[in-house]
Each structure stands twice: as structure tokens, then as C-alpha cells.
Design a protein around this motif. Structure first.
Motif, PDB file in Angstrom:
ATOM      1  N   GLU A   1       3.312   8.532   9.450  1.00 38.25           N
ATOM      2  CA  GLU A   1       4.428   7.743   9.963  1.00 38.25           C
ATOM      3  C   GLU A   1       3.937   6.577  10.806  1.00 38.25           C
ATOM      4  OE1 GLU A   1       7.172  10.136  12.066  1.00 38.25           O
ATOM      5  OE2 GLU A   1       7.687  11.402  10.343  1.00 38.25           O
ATOM      6  N   GLU A   2       2.797   6.782  11.491  1.00 44.88           N
ATOM      7  CA  GLU A   2       2.271   5.730  12.371  1.00 44.88           C
ATOM      8  C   GLU A   2       1.868   4.476  11.608  1.00 44.88           C
ATOM      9  OE1 GLU A   2       1.314   9.776  14.113  1.00 44.88           O
ATOM     10  OE2 GLU A   2       1.292   8.790  12.154  1.00 44.88           O
ATOM     11  N   ALA A   3       1.675   4.605  10.282  1.00 44.45           N
ATOM     12  CA  ALA A   3       1.294   3.423   9.500  1.00 44.45           C
ATOM     13  C   ALA A   3       2.414   2.400   9.477  1.00 44.45           C
ATOM     14  CB  ALA A   3       0.919   3.842   8.077  1.00 44.45           C
ATOM     15  N   GLY A   4       3.651   2.850   9.648  1.00 46.61           N
ATOM     16  CA  GLY A   4       4.769   1.920   9.738  1.00 46.61           C
ATOM     17  C   GLY A   4       5.237   1.354   8.429  1.00 46.61           C
ATOM     18  N   SER A   5       4.960   2.029   7.338  1.00 43.83           N
ATOM     19  CA  SER A   5       5.387   1.554   6.028  1.00 43.83           C
ATOM     20  C   SER A   5       6.658   2.276   5.613  1.00 43.83           C
ATOM     21  CB  SER A   5       4.297   1.803   4.980  1.00 43.83           C
ATOM     22  OG  SER A   5       4.790   1.532   3.682  1.00 43.83           O
ATOM     23  N   THR A   6       7.747   1.543   5.474  1.00 46.89           N
ATOM     24  CA  THR A   6       9.011   2.156   5.061  1.00 46.89           C
ATOM     25  C   THR A   6       9.017   2.466   3.571  1.00 46.89           C
ATOM     26  OG1 THR A   6      10.007  -0.024   4.728  1.00 46.89           O
ATOM     27  CG2 THR A   6      10.299   1.008   6.884  1.00 46.89           C
ATOM     28  N   PHE A   7       8.108   1.871   2.815  1.00 47.88           N
ATOM     29  CA  PHE A   7       8.017   2.134   1.380  1.00 47.88           C
ATOM     30  C   PHE A   7       7.184   3.381   1.093  1.00 47.88           C
ATOM     31  CE2 PHE A   7       9.768  -1.961   1.188  1.00 47.88           C
ATOM     32  CZ  PHE A   7      10.110  -2.286  -0.110  1.00 47.88           C
ATOM     33  N   ALA A   8       6.469   3.869   2.086  1.00 48.25           N
ATOM     34  CA  ALA A   8       5.584   5.009   1.881  1.00 48.25           C
ATOM     35  C   ALA A   8       6.366   6.310   1.914  1.00 48.25           C
ATOM     36  CB  ALA A   8       4.502   5.034   2.949  1.00 48.25           C
ATOM     37  N   ARG A   9       5.734   7.358   1.386  1.00 48.64           N
ATOM     38  CA  ARG A   9       6.242   8.716   1.512  1.00 48.64           C
ATOM     39  C   ARG A   9       5.400   9.407   2.572  1.00 48.64           C
ATOM     40  NH1 ARG A   9       5.662  11.079  -3.831  1.00 48.64           N
ATOM     41  NH2 ARG A   9       7.438   9.750  -4.344  1.00 48.64           N
ATOM     42  N   THR A  10       6.026  10.082   3.500  1.00 51.01           N
ATOM     43  CA  THR A  10       5.278  10.736   4.575  1.00 51.01           C
ATOM     44  C   THR A  10       5.059  12.224   4.331  1.00 51.01           C
ATOM     45  OG1 THR A  10       7.318  11.097   5.823  1.00 51.01           O
ATOM     46  CG2 THR A  10       6.057   9.091   6.311  1.00 51.01           C
ATOM     47  N   GLU A  11       5.788  12.792   3.368  1.00 53.24           N
ATOM     48  CA  GLU A  11       5.569  14.202   3.047  1.00 53.24           C
ATOM     49  C   GLU A  11       5.999  14.460   1.614  1.00 53.24           C
ATOM     50  OE1 GLU A  11       9.735  16.093   4.803  1.00 53.24           O
ATOM     51  OE2 GLU A  11       7.899  16.184   6.025  1.00 53.24           O
TER      52      GLU A  11
ATOM     53  N   ILE B   1       0.838  -1.204   0.000  1.00 55.02           N
ATOM     54  CA  ILE B   1       0.000   0.000   0.000  1.00 55.02           C
ATOM     55  C   ILE B   1       0.875   1.257   0.000  1.00 55.02           C
ATOM     56  CG2 ILE B   1      -1.660   1.340   1.356  1.00 55.02           C
ATOM     57  CD1 ILE B   1      -2.764  -1.372   2.361  1.00 55.02           C
ATOM     58  N   GLY B   2       1.866   1.281   0.878  1.00 57.50           N
ATOM     59  CA  GLY B   2       2.738   2.447   0.946  1.00 57.50           C
ATOM     60  C   GLY B   2       3.484   2.699  -0.342  1.00 57.50           C
ATOM     61  N   ASP B   3       3.980   1.612  -0.950  1.00 54.83           N
ATOM     62  CA  ASP B   3       4.724   1.729  -2.202  1.00 54.83           C
ATOM     63  C   ASP B   3       3.825   2.239  -3.324  1.00 54.83           C
ATOM     64  OD1 ASP B   3       7.121   1.182  -3.861  1.00 54.83           O
ATOM     65  OD2 ASP B   3       5.818  -0.311  -4.781  1.00 54.83           O
ATOM     66  N   ALA B   4       2.616   1.683  -3.439  1.00 51.62           N
ATOM     67  CA  ALA B   4       1.703   2.087  -4.507  1.00 51.62           C
ATOM     68  C   ALA B   4       1.238   3.523  -4.331  1.00 51.62           C
ATOM     69  CB  ALA B   4       0.510   1.146  -4.555  1.00 51.62           C
ATOM     70  N   MET B   5       0.931   3.903  -3.097  1.00 51.96           N
ATOM     71  CA  MET B   5       0.475   5.262  -2.857  1.00 51.96           C
ATOM     72  C   MET B   5       1.565   6.273  -3.197  1.00 51.96           C
ATOM     73  SD  MET B   5      -2.633   5.425  -2.038  1.00 51.96           S
ATOM     74  CE  MET B   5      -3.929   4.264  -1.612  1.00 51.96           C
ATOM     75  N   ALA B   6       2.787   5.966  -2.850  1.00 59.47           N
ATOM     76  CA  ALA B   6       3.888   6.890  -3.123  1.00 59.47           C
ATOM     77  C   ALA B   6       4.269   6.889  -4.596  1.00 59.47           C
ATOM     78  CB  ALA B   6       5.097   6.534  -2.268  1.00 59.47           C
ATOM     79  N   ALA B   7       4.457   5.693  -5.162  1.00 59.32           N
ATOM     80  CA  ALA B   7       5.019   5.593  -6.507  1.00 59.32           C
ATOM     81  C   ALA B   7       3.988   5.778  -7.603  1.00 59.32           C
ATOM     82  CB  ALA B   7       5.704   4.238  -6.672  1.00 59.32           C
ATOM     83  N   GLU B   8       2.762   5.323  -7.399  1.00 61.93           N
ATOM     84  CA  GLU B   8       1.773   5.343  -8.473  1.00 61.93           C
ATOM     85  C   GLU B   8       0.802   6.516  -8.369  1.00 61.93           C
ATOM     86  OE1 GLU B   8       2.578   3.385 -10.657  1.00 61.93           O
ATOM     87  OE2 GLU B   8       3.575   1.708  -9.686  1.00 61.93           O
ATOM     88  N   LEU B   9       0.476   6.960  -7.132  1.00 59.17           N
ATOM     89  CA  LEU B   9      -0.477   8.049  -6.957  1.00 59.17           C
ATOM     90  C   LEU B   9       0.166   9.326  -6.419  1.00 59.17           C
ATOM     91  CD1 LEU B   9      -2.258   5.271  -6.569  1.00 59.17           C
ATOM     92  CD2 LEU B   9      -3.981   6.867  -5.743  1.00 59.17           C
ATOM     93  N   GLY B  10       1.305   9.208  -5.769  1.00 58.69           N
ATOM     94  CA  GLY B  10       1.931  10.380  -5.174  1.00 58.69           C
ATOM     95  C   GLY B  10       1.236  10.844  -3.907  1.00 58.69           C
ATOM     96  N   LEU B  11       0.622   9.925  -3.158  1.00 62.26           N
ATOM     97  CA  LEU B  11      -0.062  10.269  -1.911  1.00 62.26           C
ATOM     98  C   LEU B  11       0.814   9.892  -0.719  1.00 62.26           C
ATOM     99  CD1 LEU B  11      -3.722   9.082  -2.629  1.00 62.26           C
ATOM    100  CD2 LEU B  11      -2.804  11.391  -2.764  1.00 62.26           C
ATOM    101  N   THR B  12       0.730  10.692   0.329  1.00 64.14           N
ATOM    102  CA  THR B  12       1.539  10.463   1.518  1.00 64.14           C
ATOM    103  C   THR B  12       0.728   9.757   2.599  1.00 64.14           C
ATOM    104  OG1 THR B  12       0.991  12.666   2.353  1.00 64.14           O
ATOM    105  CG2 THR B  12       3.004  12.453   1.067  1.00 64.14           C
ATOM    106  N   LEU B  13       1.423   8.963   3.431  1.00 68.56           N
ATOM    107  CA  LEU B  13       0.828   8.218   4.536  1.00 68.56           C
ATOM    108  C   LEU B  13       1.418   8.705   5.856  1.00 68.56           C
ATOM    109  CD1 LEU B  13      -0.117   6.368   2.211  1.00 68.56           C
ATOM    110  CD2 LEU B  13       0.507   4.400   3.622  1.00 68.56           C
TER     111      LEU B  13
END
Length: 777
Positions: A618-628, A604-616
Motif C-alpha cells: 500500500e505504501e507504494a501509492g499505486s491505485t492501479f495496483a493490487r495489494t492482496e 508498474i502497479g497496473d502491469a503487475m496486477a493485470a499482466e503478472l498477478g503480483l501484489t504491491l
């Protein structure tokens, strides 16, 4: 109590376009056309039995997915008409179905479509794979287009030219600041397209078939023209060219610019004989479009009646003329179909016919509640935002709308939504009232869920489907505007067709791979400005969308269940070297074509960051996500609750159930070695998981072929994809180049070579049973 008149009858009394109660002249006496209203996407109620049969055949053509062997390409954006018009038959689509137009604007103001494109349209794919098509270096003008809904277009085709020209005021003779003017197509008043550049429904369909799918067509014959459901002004233009004996000769795809195809055969240089779409299929597609109903408006309420009065009072109806009168009667289309200068803030420089780079056709408003996003490039997700972005000739009405009180603005919006489509509106593609699959059904919950879990699962499903806008944080570059934008075959969470492939790229020199600084994804869209283009990279690899159905079962597999099948040194000498993708932090990768993602949450974190450009968060705990990120939307752009709901949804989606019809073929599957990588069973925490995968990396690419590295995965390594639900996930292989299961088998090389040869050695009846077995998994 006196019954209220329907709003469209009130419209004919002049209340929507006049600032007083005086009726408008001709329209006041015209009755509304009968038998034309239905829910958006449905056929006109007054259609005959024969027309209904034609409509169904045309709908089949509109939803058909074409393959390269059928003429798709050589360049394309879409594999079907329904790709752009997917929300409803004849409807619109989200941002991920947008497309770019490129042109060269010279210093003297002259303008030509960019060469190397299909009529100025920037395509996303080559049918044979390889790098993404790009415009010529001289291209300096880029426009973005969101798909246009075409509800009721057959009714607009019937309009006499004077019904449109009566509202033209090119020199603003009345001084009201509105100077609508017509565009022309072969000397006839245009009415279709963002620039009213087209008069012919047939031509407008043949154009995008070629521009976006690369399909060639011949024009309809005079006999077919005569059999169409409605006569049109354009018929004169088509017949005139035909009478001249097609003097133009065959026309290649680069000679017309995102407008009607000329009334001449279109050709291309692929290996499929032209025309690639038959005359009868084209006839059915054109007739289907002509038979689409006008969206049925709602009965008036006190709120919507006040809103319509305000709509007229603040001048909106000066362009969004409530009715145009055709041979069937008055049509409440809410458009004059004329060009209006919308100002520099909306201009994109794209010229068509007489339309300048800042002129656009007044968009029809019937059914507008079902057609978000709005404006020519879809930059507005809501009707209110669309109004507030009006400029140029729309500025005066925009300012008047902004100056209204909150209650009055709400009434105007309620009125607009009452023009049809509210009953089928969805924030994604799940239609209102459509229930999720049941317990244990494909795509449904894996197990009984508690009340709170069921609510979270439903929330996750809706979030997976939801289209995100720029105000939600979409971008700054992106491939999709929702998770469902890629994962929808055969349902929410599934795979995707060729036209949602992701392009990976990089530089390969002397067998050393270098990833671009911005990452290996070459995004299809930019939130602002032209799309991103490659910058000297020499390796391009399309990536086919994998299904997420059953993902939770694979997420819960103990690492040892996967590692038990690893044999990186081929110690047993069977030619199979399954490699576990171990991430730098020691976690085991299991998702993605390179097994580069270790868990559902990270997916989820990877797709949101790489495919949609949405941030998650930090509490979600996804290292693949973008937080800002650096857009204007506050971070995080998805909440922790939303992230957890999506995680629950994906982890609790049931995979497809197998159909046990070919027991002997399963023996063949194991005998020829397919089961060495596509391991039938892995030991899960709650029992065996029959996914037909080992989740390991294998070398299956052809020796010497270029590719993309990702972590431990070399350019030739790919994760063994699960085979459950195989029949629902065509096309196949990481690049989507295999259109059938058999083609996928024959595309196996390296560690898959022996199994491929074993399949080729089977007798014909064995091959048929073998393919049937795979299709039934």
C-alpha cells in the motif's frame, strides 16, 4: 597433490549409478566423446568450417520473425523458433512461453487431439486478428508444456537403439520400482519430446513450425538428408516413406498431435504458397539443431563429488543414467530417454504414442543449470523444487533426497548445477557479464546517477528482467512472468513482437460496450488448470506492446503541456479533436493505448496486477495496483524497495536518439498533417521532449469497426503513440496488424484520413524519404 579426474570420467567408473564402487559394464570401457562440449547454445567444437557456416545460417532462421505475408498462421503461438528457445540458442524459456495441449478423452479411455487446434496445441492468435482460437466444446483434457531445451540433440540422434533399450524394464523385472519403457515413432525408438514421441530431429522441427507458427514445409530430400551433419536412426524412417512415393499425400496440420510431422508435405489454407519455409532454410535449421554442443561440465570439486555420490546412492541415476554410448563415445546426458510413470500428481492426461497421461521422458540433465523452470509444465523454478515434486517411479528417490540433511541436499544441487550451464544462467534474459547501456544511450540512464541511485537503477533493471515463479506470487492468471516478457525490443524496456500481444475483450451491443466482470483482459495462462476462455463476449482486440523507453520524460511533462494541444470539439476546424483522458480522480492519463494510466508508478502497479498477478505494498501509492490476492504467497509480493527501484529504472531510461538524415521529409511530415497528432515537441520541465506525440486520444479506427472502451476512451479512440525509436518497435498500431511503417500509415482512418491521403499523394522519392525520416526518429 594428485589431480582430480573430471567428473565425467568418474561417471564412467560407475560411481554415479551404482551404490558401490563397482564399474558399470560397457560404459566403464567407453571413452567420453571428444570435441562435443561447449557453453550451452554454442556449436560443437569439432564442427567443420562448412558446418559452422551452416550453423550460422540455421541460427538466422531460428531467430527470424515471420509475418502473415510469409506464411505465419493462420493460427499461431509464436513468430519465431527463438520465441520458445530464447534464453540461449536451443535453450528453454520462462512461463510466458508455455503452451497448452487440448484433447478429448472419451469414457472408454480413447483419446484424440481436440479439433479446431493445430495438432492439439491451443494457439493464442489468429493471423488476421479477431478472437483467440479455442478448443472444441468436447475438449476435457488439458496439458501445459514448458519449452524443451535441445542442447546436444544431434548426438542423441546418433544413438543406436540398443543404447536406450538396454535400460528398459517395462515389467520391473528387477523389482527396483523403476520400469522405464521406450516410446516409438514409425517403429523406431523415440528419444525427443516430453514423451519421447519422436525419433527424427527433422520431424520434431517441422512439427512445431506448423503447430506453433503455422508454417508449412516439405520433408528434406534424400540428398539433403545425406548432407546433414550427423546420421540418425530416423534417416531410415524418412527414407522408407520417401521410397514409398509419399503415399500418405499432403498432410494438413490437424492430423498429427504435437509430435514429429509426418514425412510428407504439410499444407494449410492461407494465401501463401506451400511450402512456406524453403527446403534450404529447413535444412539449415535442422543442421543448426544437430550441431548444438553438449553443455560443457565443470571440473569437479569436493562438494560436487560428494553430491554425485549421493545422487547415485539415493537412486536418481536409475532414470537419469549418467552416460549413453553412441558412435562417438560415451555421452554424459544423464537420461535413459525412456518413459517413466511420474504419478498422478504430475499427470496431465496427454497421451502420445504408447505414453500414458502420467508417463514422461527422463529429462537430460546436461546443461540443467541454464534451463529453469523445470518439469514438463515448468511448475518448479528451482532444481530442489523439481526433485521434491517427483512422484510415481521417482517417489523413492524424492523421499531419500528429502530425508537428507541440509548440507547433503546442497551438495546434490551443486553437483547438478555442475553438469553445465551455470556460467550462462540468468534469472531473466540478461546474460551474466552483459553491461547496461551507457549514460544517454538508448535504454541507459538519462542523466548521471549518484552511487545509491545507480544501485537502485541496476536493481530496477534486473527486476524488470527477472522471471517470476508461482512461489513468488505469479498468477492466479497472467500474461507474462516478467516485465521483460513483453518489453524487450530492441532491448530491456522496449516493445514486443506479435506473439506477446495481450487480448482485450468485451461485449458490444447497439454501440454500447460492456466489460466482462473479470476485466477486459483475456489472460493467456492460469497458474492452476486450463487457461481462461471467453464467456460469450463478441469483441476481441489484440494489443501490441508499447515501448517504455523514454517513459520518464513523458511522466514528468506538466499537464498543461499536454492539455495545450487538446481540442475535443475541433474548435479550429482542422478535423483533429485530441481528447485528454481525465481519470475519475482528476488525474491526466498519458500511458497505454487508451491513455488510461497517469504515471510511471501507476503503470508498474497496473502491469503487475493485470499482466503478472503480483501484489504491491500500500505504501507504494499505486491505485492501479493490487495489494492482496488469494494465492499462497504472502502479500505484498513485491516490496516497496523493489517497486521504487523499478520506478527509478523506467523514469531514467533514455529514449532512442534520432538520426537527422531527411530534413526535407520532416517538412513533408508537417505539411500533410502528421504533426497535428504526432506533435514533434512537448515542453518538458528541463527542455523540449522530441517524442512525436501529443499523448491525447484520437479517433483513428475505421468507421464501424468494433473495439474496447476504457474509461473516457471510446471504442475508436487511441492515444497517439510516441514515434521515437519507431524502427525498433514493429509491428505497429494498437493491434500489431501493420508489419511496416507504410502499412501503419495506411491503417490510419478517422482523424488520420487526411494525412494518409497526403502520404498516398506523395511522389515515389518523397515517400521513400518520408519513410526514411520516420525510421530514423
Amino acid at each position: 597433490m594428485k589431480a582430480r579426474s573430471p567428473w565425467w570420467a568418474l561417471a564412467l567408473a560407475g560411481g554415479l549409478w551404482a551404490c558401490d564402487d563397482e564399474p558399470a559394464p560397457e560404459e566403464a570401457d567407453a571413452a567420453v566423446a571428444e570435441g562435443i562440449f561447449a557453453s550451452p547454445g554454442a556449436i560443437r567444437p569439432n564442427a567443420t568450417a562448412e558446418e559452422r557456416a551452416t550453423f550460422e545460417r540455421g541460427l538466422e532462421v531460428a531467430t527470424r520473425r515471420f509475418a502473415p505475408a510469409e506464411g505465419l498462421g493462420p493460427r499461431f503461438n509464436l513468430v519465431s523458433c527463438a520465441g520458445c528457445h530464447e534464453a540461449l540458442p536451443g535453450g528453454a524459456a520462462g512461463y510466458y512461453r508455455d503452451f497448452y495441449i487440448a484433447a478429448v478423452t472419451l469414457p472408454d479411455g480413447s483419446y484424440i487431439p481436440a479439433q479446431g487446434t493445430m495438432s492439439g496445441v491451443l494457439d493464442s492468435f489468429f493471423a488476421e486478428g479477431g478472437p483467440r482460437p479455442r478448443p472444441e466444446e468436447a475438449a476435457n483434457t488439458f496439458g501445459l508444456r514448458n519449452p524443451i531445451p535441445f542442447f546436444g540433440v544431434g548426438l542423441l540422434a546418433e544413438l543406436p537403439e540398443e543404447a536406450i533399450l538396454k535400460y528398459a524394464d517395462p515389467d520391473d523385472a528387477d523389482g527396483d520400482g523403476i520400469s522405464g519403457r521406450p516410446n516409438y515413432d514409425r517403429g523406431f525408438v523415440g528419444r525427443f519430446g516430453m514423451k519421447s514421441q519422436t525419433v527424427s530431429i527433422e520431424g520434431f522441427i517441422r512439427g512445431p513450425l506448423n503447430n506453433h507458427l503455422g508454417l508449412t514445409t516439405d520433408p528434406l530430400t534424400p540428398d539433403q538428408q545425406a548432407r546433414l551433419p550427423v546420421p540418425s536412426v530416423a534417416a531410415e524412417a524418412e527414407e522408407a516413406v520417401l521410397r514409398e512415393g509419399l503415399a500418405e499425400g499432403p498432410v494438413t496440420s490437424v492430423t498429427f498431435h504435437q509430435a514429429a510431422a509426418p514425412a510428407s508435405p504439410l499444407t494449410d489454407d492461407d494465401d501463401v504458397p506451400d511450402p512456406e519455409l524453403s527446403g534450404e532454410d529447413l535444412f539449415d535449421l535442422v543442421a543448426f539443431s544437430m550441431l548444438l554442443a553438449a553443455p560443457k561440465p565443470e571440473d569437479p570439486t569436493p562438494e560436487t563429488e560428494r553430491g554425485r555420490a549421493t545422487f547415485g546412492r539415493i537412486g536418481c541415476a536409475a532414470c537419469h543414467v549418467p552416460t549413453l554410448v553412441g558412435p562417438r563415445g560415451a555421452l554424459p546426458v544423464y537420461s535413459d530417454l525412456l518413459l517413466h510413470d511420474m504419478g498422478e500428481s504430475l499427470a496431465d492426461g496427454i497421451q502420445m504414442g504408447v505414453a500414458t497421461g502420467s508417463e514422461f521422458r527422463t529429462a537430460p540433465l546436461w546443461g540443467v543449470a541454464a534451463t529453469a523452470p523445470y518439469l514438463h509444465d515448468g511448475r518448479a523454478m528451482t532444481l530442489g523444487a523439481a526433485i521434491e515434486l517427483h512422484d510415481g517411479e521417482g517417489k523413492r528417490s524424492r523421499d531419500a533426497y528429502v530425508a537428507l540433511g541440509e548440507a547433503e541436499r546442497a551438495e546434490v544441487l551443486a553437483f547438478l548445477e555442475s553438469l553445465g550451464g551455470r556460467e550462462v544462467y540468468s534469472a531473466g534474459l540478461i546474460r551474466p557479464g552483459v553491461e547496461a547501456p551507457g549514460l544517454g544511450e538508448m535504454g541507459g540512464p538519462l542523466r548521471p546517477l549518484s552511487g545509491e541511485e545507480a544501485s537502485q537503477w541496476a536493481l530496477g533493471r534486473s527486476l524488470f528482467d527477472r522471471d517470476h515463479g508461482f512461489e513468488d506470487g505469479l498468477g492466479p492468471v497472467f500474461n507474462g512472468d516478467s516485465c521483460r516478457a513483453c518489453h524487450f525490443d530492441p532491448m530491456i524496456g522496449g516493445a514486443g513482437p506479435l506473439d506477446v500481444n495481450v487480448m482485450r475483450h468485451g461485449t458490444l451491443t447497439d454501440a454500447a460496450f460492456t466489460a466482462p466482470a473479470r476485466g477486459t483482459i483475456l489472460h493467456r495462462f492460469s497458474a492452476h488448470g486450463p487457461r481462461p476462455e471467453a464467456d460469450g463476449e463478441n469483441v476481441f482486440e489484440p494489443r501490441q506492446t508499447p515501448s517504455t523507453l523514454g517513459m520518464g520524460l513523458l511522466d514528468q511533462l506538466p499537464p498543461e503541456a499536454i492539455l495545450a494541444n487538446a481540442d475535443p470539439e475541433d474548435m479550429d476546424g482542422d478535423g483533429i479533436q485530441g481528447v485528454a483522458h481525465i481519470l475519475p480522480d482528476g488525474r491526466l492519463g498519458r500511458f497505454g493505448w487508451k491513455a488510461q494510466v497517469p504515471s510511471t508508478l501507476e503503470f508498474i502497479g497496473d502491469a503487475m496486477a493485470a499482466e503478472l498477478g503480483l501484489t504491491l505494498p500500500e505504501e507504494a501509492g499505486s491505485t492501479f495496483a493490487r495489494t492482496e490476492d488469494d494465492d499462497d504467497t504472502p502479500d505484498p509480493e513485491l516490496s516497496l524497495e523493489q517497486t521504487r527501484a523499478m520506478e527509478l529504472f523506467l523514469n531514467q531510461q533514455a529514449p532512442p536518439a534520432p538520426v537527422a538524415r531527411h530534413p526535407d521529409a520532416e517538412v513533408l511530415f508537417m505539411t500533410i498533417g502528421c504533426g497535428d497528432c504526432h506533435v514533434p515537441k512537448l515542453a518538458g520541465l528541463a527542455g523540449d521532449i522530441n517524442a512525436y506525440t501529443d499523448l491525447l486520444l484520437h479517433v483513428v479506427a475505421e468507421d464501424g469497426s468494433p473495439g474496447i472502451e476504457d474509461g473516457m476512451a471510446t471504442i475508436h479512440h487511441f492515444r497517439t503513440p510516441p514515434l521515437w525509436g519507431l524502427r525498433f518497435t514493429a509491428p505497429y498500431m494498437h493491434s500489431g496488424t501493420a508489419m511496416t511503417i507504410e502499412e501503419a500509415i495506411l491503417a490510419h482512418h478517422g482523424e488520420g484520413s487526411a494525412s494518409r491521403q497526403g502520404f498516398l499523394d506523395l511522389a515515389a522519392d518523397q515517400k521513400a524519404a518520408f519513410l526514411g525520416f520516420l525510421g530514423d526518429l
